[in-house]
Motif scaffolding. Sequence first.
Motif, short mmCIF file in Angstrom:
data_model
loop_
_atom_site.label_atom_id
_atom_site.label_comp_id
_atom_site.label_asym_id
_atom_site.label_seq_id
_atom_site.Cartn_x
_atom_site.Cartn_y
_atom_site.Cartn_z
N ALA A 171 -6.12 17.40 -38.34
CA ALA A 171 -7.45 18.00 -38.35
C ALA A 171 -7.42 19.47 -38.73
O ALA A 171 -6.42 20.17 -38.53
N ASN A 172 -8.56 19.93 -39.25
CA ASN A 172 -8.76 21.34 -39.54
C ASN A 172 -9.68 21.87 -38.44
O ASN A 172 -10.82 21.42 -38.30
N ILE A 173 -9.19 22.83 -37.64
CA ILE A 173 -9.88 23.26 -36.43
C ILE A 173 -10.22 24.74 -36.50
O ILE A 173 -9.38 25.57 -36.86
N LEU A 174 -11.47 25.07 -36.14
CA LEU A 174 -11.89 26.46 -36.04
C LEU A 174 -11.78 26.87 -34.57
O LEU A 174 -12.39 26.25 -33.70
N LEU A 218 -4.86 37.21 -27.82
CA LEU A 218 -3.68 36.49 -27.32
C LEU A 218 -3.98 35.03 -27.02
O LEU A 218 -3.18 34.14 -27.32
N ILE A 219 -5.15 34.75 -26.44
CA ILE A 219 -5.52 33.36 -26.16
C ILE A 219 -5.74 32.61 -27.47
O ILE A 219 -5.29 31.47 -27.63
N SER A 220 -6.39 33.25 -28.42
CA SER A 220 -6.62 32.63 -29.73
C SER A 220 -5.29 32.27 -30.39
O SER A 220 -5.11 31.16 -30.90
N GLU A 221 -4.35 33.19 -30.37
CA GLU A 221 -3.05 32.96 -31.00
C GLU A 221 -2.29 31.84 -30.28
O GLU A 221 -1.67 30.99 -30.93
N LEU A 222 -2.34 31.82 -28.96
CA LEU A 222 -1.67 30.77 -28.19
C LEU A 222 -2.24 29.39 -28.54
O LEU A 222 -1.49 28.44 -28.78
N ILE A 223 -3.55 29.29 -28.61
CA ILE A 223 -4.19 28.02 -28.95
C ILE A 223 -3.80 27.60 -30.36
O ILE A 223 -3.41 26.46 -30.60
N ARG A 224 -3.91 28.52 -31.30
CA ARG A 224 -3.62 28.20 -32.70
C ARG A 224 -2.16 27.80 -32.90
O ARG A 224 -1.85 26.87 -33.63
N ARG A 225 -1.24 28.48 -32.24
CA ARG A 225 0.18 28.12 -32.38
C ARG A 225 0.46 26.73 -31.85
O ARG A 225 1.19 25.95 -32.46
N ASN A 226 -0.12 26.40 -30.70
CA ASN A 226 0.11 25.08 -30.12
C ASN A 226 -0.54 23.97 -30.94
O ASN A 226 0.04 22.91 -31.12
N LEU A 227 -1.72 24.21 -31.46
CA LEU A 227 -2.36 23.22 -32.32
C LEU A 227 -1.57 23.04 -33.61
O LEU A 227 -1.42 21.93 -34.10
N SER A 228 -1.03 24.13 -34.14
CA SER A 228 -0.21 24.06 -35.35
C SER A 228 1.07 23.28 -35.11
O SER A 228 1.53 22.53 -35.97
N LEU A 229 1.65 23.45 -33.91
CA LEU A 229 2.88 22.73 -33.58
C LEU A 229 2.70 21.22 -33.62
O LEU A 229 3.63 20.49 -33.93
N VAL A 230 1.51 20.75 -33.30
CA VAL A 230 1.27 19.30 -33.32
C VAL A 230 0.63 18.86 -34.64
O VAL A 230 0.22 17.72 -34.78
N GLY A 231 0.58 19.78 -35.62
CA GLY A 231 0.20 19.39 -36.98
C GLY A 231 -1.20 19.74 -37.44
O GLY A 231 -1.58 19.38 -38.56
N ILE A 260 10.41 15.64 -40.71
CA ILE A 260 10.01 15.20 -39.37
C ILE A 260 10.71 16.09 -38.36
O ILE A 260 11.92 16.02 -38.20
N LYS A 261 9.93 16.93 -37.71
CA LYS A 261 10.46 17.91 -36.76
C LYS A 261 10.17 17.47 -35.33
O LYS A 261 9.13 16.90 -35.04
N THR A 262 11.09 17.75 -34.45
CA THR A 262 10.91 17.48 -33.04
C THR A 262 10.13 18.62 -32.41
O THR A 262 10.46 19.79 -32.62
N VAL A 263 9.08 18.30 -31.65
CA VAL A 263 8.30 19.29 -30.92
C VAL A 263 8.62 19.10 -29.44
O VAL A 263 8.25 18.08 -28.85
N TYR A 264 9.32 20.04 -28.87
CA TYR A 264 9.82 19.95 -27.50
C TYR A 264 8.71 19.59 -26.52
O TYR A 264 7.66 20.22 -26.50
N LYS A 265 8.91 18.55 -25.74
CA LYS A 265 8.02 18.05 -24.69
C LYS A 265 6.71 17.47 -25.21
O LYS A 265 5.83 17.15 -24.43
N LEU A 306 5.08 15.95 -38.67
CA LEU A 306 5.49 15.79 -40.06
C LEU A 306 5.08 17.05 -40.80
O LEU A 306 3.91 17.43 -40.79
N GLU A 307 6.03 17.72 -41.43
CA GLU A 307 5.74 18.92 -42.22
C GLU A 307 5.64 18.53 -43.67
O GLU A 307 6.62 18.13 -44.29
N ALA A 308 4.44 18.63 -44.22
CA ALA A 308 4.20 18.21 -45.60
C ALA A 308 4.50 19.30 -46.60
O ALA A 308 4.63 19.03 -47.78
N HIS A 309 4.59 20.54 -46.17
CA HIS A 309 4.88 21.64 -47.09
C HIS A 309 6.24 22.23 -46.75
O HIS A 309 6.74 22.09 -45.67
N GLY A 310 6.81 22.93 -47.71
CA GLY A 310 8.07 23.63 -47.44
C GLY A 310 9.29 23.00 -48.00
O GLY A 310 9.57 22.01 -48.45
#
Length: 190
Positions: A2-5, A12-25, A176-181, A186-190
């Motif tokens: 998903a693309n999430i706004l 700091l809260i914004s960055e924490l949320i965005r990093r975690n959402l990015s970690l799950v794709g 295919i990357k492991t996301v701890y816990k 799946l990383e489609a770029h890079g």
Amino acid sequence: MANILVVEDEVLISELIRRNLSLVGHGCDPAFDGDEALEKLSGGRYDLMILDVMLPKRDGFAVMGEAEGLPTIFLTARDGLNERITGFSLGADDYIVKPFEMLELLARVEAVLRRTQKHAGTFELDQARVDFGSRQVYRGDALLELVWGYDFEGESRTVDVHIQKLRRKLGWEERIKTVYKLGYRLEAHG
């Protein structure tokens, strides 16, 4: 995914949320006030909005009033019954009160996306196709793996073993990357 706004004025809260959402794709865009959120909504395509109520310039309720049916999760410190009723009456899909647990937010995001996305669709990368509706992975029209499609009471590492086999069979050792816990992404770029 998903693309999430993420509309949150605390950086700091914004960055924490965005990093975690990015970690799950998920793809994430930030907005730090109500006007910026409306500007991004008018120029972008989003599957979900995570929205604080107390924002500079224009509050979250005003933003929600102009979001035109976009699935929305309010994430706010305002925990009064009147605020929650207002949020739901404006069409919010969920209302989470700060402080919050990140894993719960991720679970609620997935639940809202499951309820609101019109079709599961497919995803193609390299020579493989993932059918989200049937939960099947194909490579050149051949079924590779059905995860959990059988009765097996083995080790808790069963999924890990299957992911390892998928990585090798698809040539996706670096994709295919492991996301701890949490699981895998799946990383489609890079």
